[in-house]
Each structure stands twice: as structure tokens, then as C-alpha cells.
Design an enzyme around this catalytic site. Sequence first.
Site, PDB file in Angstrom:
ATOM      1  N   SER A  25       0.835  -1.245  -0.081  1.00  0.00           N
ATOM      2  CA  SER A  25      -0.064   0.147  -0.076  1.00  0.00           C
ATOM      3  C   SER A  25       0.932   1.081   0.031  1.00  0.00           C
ATOM      4  CB  SER A  25      -0.754  -0.053   1.236  1.00  0.00           C
ATOM      5  OG  SER A  25      -0.337   0.123   2.533  1.00  0.00           O
ATOM      6  N   TYR A  58      -3.357   0.740  -2.520  1.00  0.00           N
ATOM      7  CA  TYR A  58      -4.576   1.242  -1.839  1.00  0.00           C
ATOM      8  C   TYR A  58      -3.974   2.084  -0.972  1.00  0.00           C
ATOM      9  CZ  TYR A  58      -3.221  -2.500   1.425  1.00  0.00           C
ATOM     10  OH  TYR A  58      -2.577  -3.234   2.399  1.00  0.00           O
TER      11      TYR A  58
END
Length: 127
Positions: A25, A58
Site C-alpha cells: 500500500s 490502496y
Amino acid sequence: MFRTMLGGKIHRATVTEADLNYVGSITVDQDLLDAAGIYPNEKVAIVNNNNGERFETYTIAGKRGSGVICLNGAAARLVQKGDIVIIMSYVQLSEPEIAAHEPKVVLVDGNNKIRDIISYEPPHTVL
């Protein structure tokens, strides 16, 4: 019909860390996420202005006011501390929604502090 449009963007943020051993991420200062309308765990596209890499991951919310931009896991191989990146989220809009839609474009300074928030980028704009 739905079209994919820019929802939010953090423009020219400076990478503060790259942590290869984290699960994955990008960690982003919560103030920047809020300003761009990007949520924790939301899919984002990242462009590295220094080497041209483009990738998706993300978001994870970082400490407010910290200016943190940390690429984690495999993505850490695609950036170096000090690189300039653009972080973008996209939204799915119906044709009628497009006319009223205004993306949130967050312009930051060299310390990842908010300099301005705009919704329109004229062609050939240098920011």
C-alpha cells in the site's frame, strides 16, 4: 453508461519513506486524503515523476499533519525517498453526473503541506 473520471488527486507529493518489508500500500497523511476526497483502503494510481513508473495500490491513513507519503511492500521498489509522485483516485459516473462533477486536486509544497485545492486544470498548466 458509466465512465471512469478523476475523483481526487494529490499533485507532486514528495516521497518521505519507502518500506519494502511492509505488507503493501501507500501511507498518506490523513489531511491530504481528506482534502482530495480519497478514503483509507481506496484504490489509487501512482505516477512517479522521477522515473515514469505507474502502478496501483490502496491507501492507508497516516498521521494528520505529518506530511507522510510512504510506499510500502513491493511498491517500495518503484520509488526512492525524495521522488515526486502524483496520487490519483477515480470515480465511476453516469453521463448525467459528469457535467456536475468536479475532481479535488490538492497541490502540495515540498513538505507535503496543502498549498491549494483546485478542481480544474487548464491545458498546459505547470504547477
